[in-house]
Design a protein around this motif. Structure first.
Motif, mmCIF file in Angstrom:
data_model
loop_
_atom_site.group_PDB
_atom_site.id
_atom_site.type_symbol
_atom_site.label_atom_id
_atom_site.label_comp_id
_atom_site.label_asym_id
_atom_site.label_seq_id
_atom_site.Cartn_x
_atom_site.Cartn_y
_atom_site.Cartn_z
ATOM 1 N N GLY A 16 0.832 11.382 -4.935
ATOM 2 C CA GLY A 16 1.540 10.114 -5.112
ATOM 3 C C GLY A 16 3.044 10.300 -5.127
ATOM 4 N N ARG A 17 3.528 11.361 -5.775
ATOM 5 C CA ARG A 17 4.967 11.544 -5.976
ATOM 6 C C ARG A 17 5.692 12.056 -4.729
ATOM 7 N NH1 ARG A 17 7.726 11.562 -10.725
ATOM 8 N NH2 ARG A 17 6.421 9.730 -11.033
ATOM 9 N N MET A 18 4.940 12.511 -3.725
ATOM 10 C CA MET A 18 5.580 13.122 -2.545
ATOM 11 C C MET A 18 6.671 12.232 -1.917
ATOM 12 S SD MET A 18 5.878 15.781 -0.781
ATOM 13 C CE MET A 18 4.492 16.848 -1.170
ATOM 14 N N PRO A 19 6.418 10.933 -1.667
ATOM 15 C CA PRO A 19 7.482 10.110 -1.064
ATOM 16 C C PRO A 19 8.735 10.048 -1.937
ATOM 17 C CG PRO A 19 5.382 8.957 -0.995
ATOM 18 C CD PRO A 19 5.163 10.161 -1.839
ATOM 19 N N GLY A 20 8.556 10.044 -3.255
ATOM 20 C CA GLY A 20 9.710 10.008 -4.158
ATOM 21 C C GLY A 20 10.542 11.275 -4.016
ATOM 22 N N TRP A 21 9.887 12.419 -4.066
ATOM 23 C CA TRP A 21 10.622 13.688 -3.966
ATOM 24 C C TRP A 21 11.416 13.755 -2.658
ATOM 25 C CZ3 TRP A 21 5.653 16.856 -5.365
ATOM 26 C CH2 TRP A 21 5.514 16.905 -6.755
ATOM 27 N N ILE B 295 -3.057 4.120 -7.565
ATOM 28 C CA ILE B 295 -2.578 5.253 -8.376
ATOM 29 C C ILE B 295 -1.429 5.938 -7.646
ATOM 30 C CG2 ILE B 295 -3.228 7.572 -9.199
ATOM 31 C CD1 ILE B 295 -5.953 6.366 -9.994
ATOM 32 N N PHE B 296 -1.557 6.107 -6.341
ATOM 33 C CA PHE B 296 -0.468 6.727 -5.557
ATOM 34 C C PHE B 296 0.815 5.890 -5.683
ATOM 35 C CE2 PHE B 296 -3.711 8.544 -2.260
ATOM 36 C CZ PHE B 296 -4.028 9.565 -3.122
ATOM 37 N N ILE B 297 0.675 4.560 -5.508
ATOM 38 C CA ILE B 297 1.869 3.680 -5.566
ATOM 39 C C ILE B 297 2.551 3.809 -6.923
ATOM 40 C CG2 ILE B 297 2.667 1.266 -5.610
ATOM 41 C CD1 ILE B 297 0.410 0.590 -3.628
ATOM 42 N N LEU B 298 1.738 3.783 -7.992
ATOM 43 C CA LEU B 298 2.317 3.809 -9.344
ATOM 44 C C LEU B 298 3.039 5.118 -9.630
ATOM 45 C CD1 LEU B 298 -0.582 2.140 -11.373
ATOM 46 C CD2 LEU B 298 1.604 1.117 -10.733
ATOM 47 N N HIS B 299 2.642 6.183 -8.925
ATOM 48 C CA HIS B 299 3.271 7.499 -9.156
ATOM 49 C C HIS B 299 4.339 7.831 -8.120
ATOM 50 C CE1 HIS B 299 -0.417 8.091 -11.577
ATOM 51 N NE2 HIS B 299 0.335 8.900 -12.266
ATOM 52 N N ASN C 90 0.863 -1.181 0.000
ATOM 53 C CA ASN C 90 0.000 0.000 0.000
ATOM 54 C C ASN C 90 0.901 1.234 0.000
ATOM 55 O OD1 ASN C 90 0.440 1.111 2.785
ATOM 56 N ND2 ASN C 90 -0.260 -0.932 3.323
ATOM 57 N N HIS C 91 0.296 2.400 -0.226
ATOM 58 C CA HIS C 91 1.117 3.587 -0.471
ATOM 59 C C HIS C 91 2.004 3.954 0.712
ATOM 60 C CE1 HIS C 91 2.444 7.179 -2.409
ATOM 61 N NE2 HIS C 91 1.986 7.951 -1.453
ATOM 62 N N LEU C 92 1.497 3.827 1.922
ATOM 63 C CA LEU C 92 2.334 4.225 3.064
ATOM 64 C C LEU C 92 3.506 3.263 3.246
ATOM 65 C CD1 LEU C 92 -0.118 5.652 5.757
ATOM 66 C CD2 LEU C 92 1.341 6.868 4.141
ATOM 67 N N GLU C 93 3.276 1.984 2.996
ATOM 68 C CA GLU C 93 4.393 1.037 3.099
ATOM 69 C C GLU C 93 5.435 1.352 2.014
ATOM 70 O OE1 GLU C 93 4.766 -3.606 4.055
ATOM 71 O OE2 GLU C 93 4.020 -3.227 2.024
ATOM 72 N N VAL C 94 4.935 1.681 0.805
ATOM 73 C CA VAL C 94 5.838 2.044 -0.296
ATOM 74 C C VAL C 94 6.612 3.322 0.060
ATOM 75 C CG1 VAL C 94 5.851 2.928 -2.675
ATOM 76 C CG2 VAL C 94 4.600 0.844 -2.125
ATOM 77 N N ALA C 95 5.936 4.267 0.680
ATOM 78 C CA ALA C 95 6.600 5.525 1.081
ATOM 79 C C ALA C 95 7.728 5.224 2.065
ATOM 80 C CB ALA C 95 5.580 6.480 1.711
ATOM 81 N N TYR C 96 7.456 4.337 3.026
ATOM 82 C CA TYR C 96 8.476 3.943 4.010
ATOM 83 C C TYR C 96 9.660 3.292 3.288
ATOM 84 C CZ TYR C 96 10.665 1.865 8.126
ATOM 85 O OH TYR C 96 11.572 1.521 9.097
ATOM 86 N N LEU C 97 9.322 2.390 2.365
ATOM 87 C CA LEU C 97 10.362 1.684 1.600
ATOM 88 C C LEU C 97 11.238 2.666 0.825
ATOM 89 C CD1 LEU C 97 11.507 -0.952 0.206
ATOM 90 C CD2 LEU C 97 9.705 -0.632 -1.506
ATOM 91 N N LEU C 98 10.608 3.586 0.119
ATOM 92 C CA LEU C 98 11.375 4.535 -0.696
ATOM 93 C C LEU C 98 12.310 5.361 0.182
ATOM 94 C CD1 LEU C 98 8.592 5.776 -3.156
ATOM 95 C CD2 LEU C 98 10.669 4.542 -3.797
ATOM 96 N N PHE C 99 11.796 5.833 1.301
ATOM 97 C CA PHE C 99 12.587 6.736 2.148
ATOM 98 C C PHE C 99 13.696 5.989 2.899
ATOM 99 C CE2 PHE C 99 13.596 9.389 5.806
ATOM 100 C CZ PHE C 99 13.682 10.651 5.228
ATOM 101 N N VAL D 254 7.635 12.812 7.170
ATOM 102 C CA VAL D 254 6.344 12.455 7.774
ATOM 103 C C VAL D 254 5.377 13.638 7.654
ATOM 104 C CG1 VAL D 254 5.205 12.049 10.000
ATOM 105 C CG2 VAL D 254 7.169 10.647 9.333
ATOM 106 N N ARG D 255 5.858 14.835 7.966
ATOM 107 C CA ARG D 255 4.979 16.016 7.894
ATOM 108 C C ARG D 255 4.424 16.195 6.479
ATOM 109 N NH1 ARG D 255 9.026 19.801 11.579
ATOM 110 N NH2 ARG D 255 7.935 19.482 13.556
ATOM 111 N N LEU D 256 5.302 16.043 5.482
ATOM 112 C CA LEU D 256 4.863 16.269 4.098
ATOM 113 C C LEU D 256 3.926 15.164 3.612
ATOM 114 C CD1 LEU D 256 8.093 17.750 2.549
ATOM 115 C CD2 LEU D 256 5.804 18.708 2.267
ATOM 116 N N ILE D 257 4.291 13.910 3.885
ATOM 117 C CA ILE D 257 3.454 12.794 3.407
ATOM 118 C C ILE D 257 2.098 12.836 4.127
ATOM 119 C CG2 ILE D 257 3.270 10.254 3.298
ATOM 120 C CD1 ILE D 257 6.414 10.279 3.022
ATOM 121 N N ALA D 258 2.111 13.238 5.398
ATOM 122 C CA ALA D 258 0.858 13.305 6.168
ATOM 123 C C ALA D 258 -0.033 14.459 5.707
ATOM 124 C CB ALA D 258 1.183 13.473 7.657
#
Ligand code: ACO
Length: 423
Positions: A383-388, A218-222, A80-89, A161-165
């Motif tokens: 969606g792109r926030m964790p990547g940036w 859609i979030f995960i894919l982006h 899910n997107h939050l797990e992906v965000a954790y992974l990316l970061f 965390v602040r930005l993704i939240a």
């Protein structure tokens, strides 16, 4: 094994070091060329690596996309997107405890400061939500005076965390302000995607699991796409050591353009302009005409020259959403299908390896989900926030230099100023 590269300038040879990629194309380190009185020239970064990175790998020829080594298809299906965000970061999938702590931190930080919400009142009703999102993200810099040491890894994690939240809350506020509607507070009991949808549309429709799951996908894919235009913008701005919220806001601006994240909105505008399946051939002819600036939005990609793996997942997701929502008579979808069929069979598109990209299918899917067109690029932003933020974090974690390209100067030679009365 590093390859040997030698460059000869006016008979003088210089050895250049090559750096070996863990996957994909190796690079030639041209840094030494400066000593030889030469720069390299590569507008649009067609064959230039601007940095090294361990976050995302793309193999454009074979349609491969991996976040931290995990194929996008597996993440889209199983994560899910939050797990992906954790992974990316962080570089690794979280343990159960790490995941729960991360989700709790996101929930804790979802609400946007009440006074800060006044920022939206400065925008007219009907303003494009991307203009509000960019301003609000930069404006977050004014709120945080602690935990903002960019050289401190814990502070960078807190910024993430602040930005993704808060990006879903800001995005929803931008939408509702644009429509002249009051804000809906975050609901900590909802998933990340369901909460976003609820803050946008909770007063007018039921947010089903189908909608929330499709939005999360859609979030995960982006979520990331290595050194794309907006991520490179974030890195470039961040290299000046500016406030991270300002650096991320620069990325929001870069994403807005129709050649990048604005393409999904442009796809829908194009389908609306075409208006009827009978006019598709006319528009395909326009796209092929060198004297006409018109391009088929949602087709082509700088890196993918075979197929866009995100588009494959998105196409499948689109079908699932249409089935589950029982939609089979949307006229724009008919136009999209017709366009895709003609373009896939046309020599012009085949020769140039122009295939439907993710924006083609995300535009159609979002339309089917009943999302207003002006929110499409905002959803990409979310969606792109964790990547940036992961790329900014990666850059700040190792020695880096301010990004300062050179140029090939083609202007005037030195000349003397002429008094205004003598010109
Ligand atoms: N429609 C018609 N012709 C196209 C298209 C298109 N969508 N895209 C590229 N071409 C043509 C170009 O005119 C060029 O033709 P030529 O060789 O005869 O001169 C050839 O294909 C190569 O195109 P480039 O512009 O060199 O490709 P580049 O890598 O620079 O651009 C881009 C890629 C910006 C994505 C481009 O294909 C485009 O504008 N597509 C439409 C917008 C879009 O969908 N953007 C989303 C990108 S994906 C994302 O951001 C998630």
């Amino acid at each position: 094994m590093p390859q040997k590269v030698q460059i000869t300038i006016d008979g003088k040879s210089t050895d250049l070091e090559t750096l070996v990629a863990s996957e994909g194309t190796n690079v030639i380190d041209v840094g030494k060329l400066l000593n030889e009185g030469m720069y390299t020239y590569d507008p649009g970064f067609m064959s230039t690596a601007s940095c090294d990175s361990r976050i995302t790998y793309i193999d454009g020829a074979n349609g491969i996309l991996m976040y931290r080594g995990y194929p996008i298809e597996q993440l889209a299906e199983q994560s899910n997107h939050l797990e992906v965000a954790y992974l990316l970061f962080n570089g690794e999938l979280p343990s159960k405890q790490q995941y729960e702590d991360f989700v709790a931190a996101i929930i804790d930080n979802q609400a946007v400061d009440k006074k800060f919400q006044q920022i939206f009142n400065g925008f007219t009703t009907g303003a494009h939500p991307m203009s509000m999102v960019g301003a609000a993200v930069a404006g977050l810099a004014s709120l945080y005076h602690e935990g903002t040491d960019i050289a401190n890894a814990d502070d960078r994690a807190l910024t993430a965390v602040r930005l993704i939240a808060q990006i879903p809350t800001i995005a929803a506020m931008a939408y509702r302000h644009g429509k002249g509607k009051s804000f809906i507070e975050p609901d900590p009991g909802l998933s990340y995607a369901a909460n976003f949808l609820n803050m946008c549309f909770g007063d007018e429709r039921n947010i089903s699991d189908t909608l929330a799951d499709a939005m999360d996908r859609i979030f995960i894919l982006h979520a990331d796409h290595e050194q794309n235009a907006s991520t490179s913008t974030v890195r470039m701005a961040g290299s000046t050591e500016c406030n991270p919220f300002a650096a991320i806001s620069a990325g929001v601006s870069a994403l807005w353009g129709p050649s990048h994240g604005g393409a999904n909105e442009a796809v829908l505008n194009m389908l609306t302009e075409i208006g009827d399946e009978s006019r598709v051939e006319e528009y395909v002819a326009k796209a092929k005409d060198k004297d006409d600036p018109f391009k088929l939005m949602g087709f082509g990609h700088r890196v993918y020259k075979n197929f866009d793996p995100r588009a494959t997942v998105m196409e499948e997701s689109c079908g699932r959403v249409l089935d589950e929502l029982g939609i089979d008579d949307e006229p724009l979808l008919g136009i999209a299908k017709q366009l895709e069929k003609i373009a896939r069979e046309d020599e012009y598109f085949i020769e140039r390896k122009l295939y439907p990209n993710i924006d083609f299918y995300s535009g159609i899917t979002l339309k089917a989900m009943g999302i207003p067109t002006e929110m499409f690029t905002v959803i990409f932003t979310l969606g792109r926030m964790p990547g940036w933020i992961s790329h900014w974090h990666e850059m700040m974690s190792a020695p880096y230099r301010i990004a300062r390209p050179r140029q090939l100067y083609l202007g005037e030679h030195q000349r003397d100023y002429i008094d205004i009365n003598k010109r």
